[in-house]
Design an enzyme around this catalytic site. Sequence first.
Site, PDB file in Angstrom:
ATOM      1  N   SER A   6      65.546  36.062  70.700  1.00  0.00           N
ATOM      2  CA  SER A   6      66.761  36.835  70.954  1.00  0.00           C
ATOM      3  C   SER A   6      66.855  37.010  72.464  1.00  0.00           C
ATOM      4  O   SER A   6      65.932  37.519  73.094  1.00  0.00           O
ATOM      5  CB  SER A   6      66.660  38.205  70.286  1.00  0.00           C
ATOM      6  OG  SER A   6      67.542  39.108  70.923  1.00  0.00           O
ATOM      7  N   HIS A  29      68.495  32.970  68.412  1.00  0.00           N
ATOM      8  CA  HIS A  29      69.060  34.114  67.682  1.00  0.00           C
ATOM      9  C   HIS A  29      70.173  34.771  68.492  1.00  0.00           C
ATOM     10  O   HIS A  29      69.957  35.190  69.629  1.00  0.00           O
ATOM     11  CB  HIS A  29      67.925  35.106  67.418  1.00  0.00           C
ATOM     12  CG  HIS A  29      68.277  36.270  66.564  1.00  0.00           C
ATOM     13  ND1 HIS A  29      68.304  36.212  65.187  1.00  0.00           N
ATOM     14  CD2 HIS A  29      68.597  37.550  66.883  1.00  0.00           C
ATOM     15  CE1 HIS A  29      68.623  37.401  64.695  1.00  0.00           C
ATOM     16  NE2 HIS A  29      68.810  38.239  65.708  1.00  0.00           N
ATOM     17  N   ASP A  31      72.647  37.923  68.809  1.00  0.00           N
ATOM     18  CA  ASP A  31      72.867  39.305  68.369  1.00  0.00           C
ATOM     19  C   ASP A  31      74.290  39.721  68.706  1.00  0.00           C
ATOM     20  O   ASP A  31      74.593  40.076  69.841  1.00  0.00           O
ATOM     21  CB  ASP A  31      71.863  40.235  69.067  1.00  0.00           C
ATOM     22  CG  ASP A  31      70.489  40.155  68.427  1.00  0.00           C
ATOM     23  OD1 ASP A  31      70.406  40.278  67.192  1.00  0.00           O
ATOM     24  OD2 ASP A  31      69.503  39.956  69.157  1.00  0.00           O
ATOM     25  N   MET A  33      77.185  42.290  68.442  1.00  0.00           N
ATOM     26  CA  MET A  33      77.442  43.722  68.173  1.00  0.00           C
ATOM     27  C   MET A  33      78.867  44.042  68.585  1.00  0.00           C
ATOM     28  O   MET A  33      79.317  43.614  69.659  1.00  0.00           O
ATOM     29  CB  MET A  33      76.472  44.596  68.970  1.00  0.00           C
ATOM     30  CG  MET A  33      75.009  44.275  68.716  1.00  0.00           C
ATOM     31  SD  MET A  33      73.925  45.421  69.582  1.00  0.00           S
ATOM     32  CE  MET A  33      72.350  44.576  69.421  1.00  0.00           C
ATOM     33  N   HIS A  62      73.347  36.576  64.008  1.00  0.00           N
ATOM     34  CA  HIS A  62      73.128  37.882  63.367  1.00  0.00           C
ATOM     35  C   HIS A  62      74.315  38.785  63.688  1.00  0.00           C
ATOM     36  O   HIS A  62      74.425  39.304  64.805  1.00  0.00           O
ATOM     37  CB  HIS A  62      71.804  38.467  63.908  1.00  0.00           C
ATOM     38  CG  HIS A  62      71.465  39.832  63.410  1.00  0.00           C
ATOM     39  ND1 HIS A  62      70.496  40.612  64.006  1.00  0.00           N
ATOM     40  CD2 HIS A  62      71.945  40.564  62.378  1.00  0.00           C
ATOM     41  CE1 HIS A  62      70.410  41.765  63.361  1.00  0.00           C
ATOM     42  NE2 HIS A  62      71.281  41.761  62.370  1.00  0.00           N
ATOM     43  N   MET A  64      76.172  42.024  63.656  1.00  0.00           N
ATOM     44  CA  MET A  64      76.118  43.481  63.476  1.00  0.00           C
ATOM     45  C   MET A  64      77.526  43.989  63.728  1.00  0.00           C
ATOM     46  O   MET A  64      77.830  44.584  64.773  1.00  0.00           O
ATOM     47  CB  MET A  64      75.096  44.090  64.455  1.00  0.00           C
ATOM     48  CG  MET A  64      73.662  43.770  64.053  1.00  0.00           C
ATOM     49  SD  MET A  64      72.479  44.049  65.376  1.00  0.00           S
ATOM     50  CE  MET A  64      72.544  42.452  66.189  1.00  0.00           C
ATOM     51  N   MET A 134      65.397  44.107  59.000  1.00  0.00           N
ATOM     52  CA  MET A 134      65.351  44.757  60.309  1.00  0.00           C
ATOM     53  C   MET A 134      64.099  45.636  60.393  1.00  0.00           C
ATOM     54  O   MET A 134      63.882  46.498  59.537  1.00  0.00           O
ATOM     55  CB  MET A 134      66.590  45.628  60.536  1.00  0.00           C
ATOM     56  CG  MET A 134      67.890  44.860  60.720  1.00  0.00           C
ATOM     57  SD  MET A 134      67.829  43.583  62.000  1.00  0.00           S
ATOM     58  CE  MET A 134      67.510  44.582  63.468  1.00  0.00           C
ATOM     59  N   GLY A 142      63.840  46.109  72.477  1.00  0.00           N
ATOM     60  CA  GLY A 142      62.797  46.911  73.110  1.00  0.00           C
ATOM     61  C   GLY A 142      62.300  48.105  72.323  1.00  0.00           C
ATOM     62  O   GLY A 142      61.619  48.971  72.879  1.00  0.00           O
ATOM     63  N   ASP A 172      63.178  41.061  62.286  1.00  0.00           N
ATOM     64  CA  ASP A 172      63.829  41.229  63.590  1.00  0.00           C
ATOM     65  C   ASP A 172      63.582  42.623  64.149  1.00  0.00           C
ATOM     66  O   ASP A 172      63.981  43.623  63.544  1.00  0.00           O
ATOM     67  CB  ASP A 172      65.338  40.988  63.376  1.00  0.00           C
ATOM     68  CG  ASP A 172      66.150  41.024  64.661  1.00  0.00           C
ATOM     69  OD1 ASP A 172      65.554  41.188  65.737  1.00  0.00           O
ATOM     70  OD2 ASP A 172      67.379  40.866  64.559  1.00  0.00           O
TER      71      ASP A 172
HETATM   72  C1  DX5 Z   1      68.415  44.546  67.479  1.00  0.00           C
HETATM   73  C2  DX5 Z   1      68.536  43.037  67.487  1.00  0.00           C
HETATM   74  C3  DX5 Z   1      67.277  42.312  67.752  1.00  0.00           C
HETATM   75  C4  DX5 Z   1      66.620  42.684  69.041  1.00  0.00           C
HETATM   76  C5  DX5 Z   1      65.225  42.141  69.114  1.00  0.00           C
HETATM   77  O1  DX5 Z   1      69.611  45.098  67.061  1.00  0.00           O
HETATM   78  O2  DX5 Z   1      69.022  42.587  66.231  1.00  0.00           O
HETATM   79  O3  DX5 Z   1      67.452  40.909  67.621  1.00  0.00           O
HETATM   80  O4  DX5 Z   1      67.351  42.276  70.148  1.00  0.00           O
HETATM   81  O5  DX5 Z   1      64.678  42.587  70.301  1.00  0.00           O
HETATM   82  P1  DX5 Z   1      63.177  43.090  70.452  1.00  0.00           P
HETATM   83  O6  DX5 Z   1      62.307  41.918  70.109  1.00  0.00           O
HETATM   84  O7  DX5 Z   1      63.127  43.488  71.868  1.00  0.00           O
HETATM   85  O8  DX5 Z   1      62.993  44.225  69.492  1.00  0.00           O
HETATM   86 ZN    ZN Z   2      68.988  40.334  65.735  1.00  0.00          ZN
END
Ligand code: DX5
Ligand code: ZN
Length: 213
Positions: A6, A29, A31, A33, A62, A64, A134, A142, A172
Amino acid sequence: MIVSPSFLSADFDSLETEILSLSKAEWLHFDVMDGKFVPATTYDETMLKRIKTISKQFFDCHLMIVEPIKHVQEYIDAGADLVTFHYEADPDSVKQTIDLIHSLGVKAGISIKPATDWQVLKPYLNDLDLILIMSVEPGKGGQGFLFNSLDKIRNLADLREKHKYRYLLEVDGGVNFETGKLVREAGGDIIVVGSFLINQKDRSQTIEGLSRV
Ligand code: DX5
Ligand code: ZN
């Protein structure tokens, strides 16, 4: 294990270089949002189009976002190989969303948040190509790994074995060498790795190590 980096915590000012530094991984990956399903907003399908020109990786998308059924086509047209949406985004349209993704020719995945019982997925297990568990609250990178994700993986891996389902199990959030190993032992197939990987000097070597946890 398949490693799906990611790049949420990467430097977006040098995005192309950052993406190339992750090219050792089979998957990438995304993300997405929307500021509604989660407070943060990241990017939309134009990001996939941009990265498609420099990456031949498997695009693991992914979503969200709210009302995923209205948007899956945009991500598939932009180059997604797998579209994963959240169960919580619209529990009444899960089957229709899976069918739509399949009708557009790509793999369909569903994701559940840490507080969601994995048993809500039971009606869809035969239709899914992937389940994304999740291990942090979706919304940002982080955060620390939540260990209740491992029980979900164990249960879903057992059920897969028993009924010969085909879904892959992806985890994830908060994954590093230690938690990645626990995911593998629980029966997971894919680890999404964000900040842990981005903070390493030698990302190729880290991807290699993570694939062998
Ligand atoms: C969170 C994301 C993850 C996240 C993973 O909402 O879906 O993909 O960025 O990041 P780390 O590995 O830093 O938890
Ligand atoms: Zn993700």
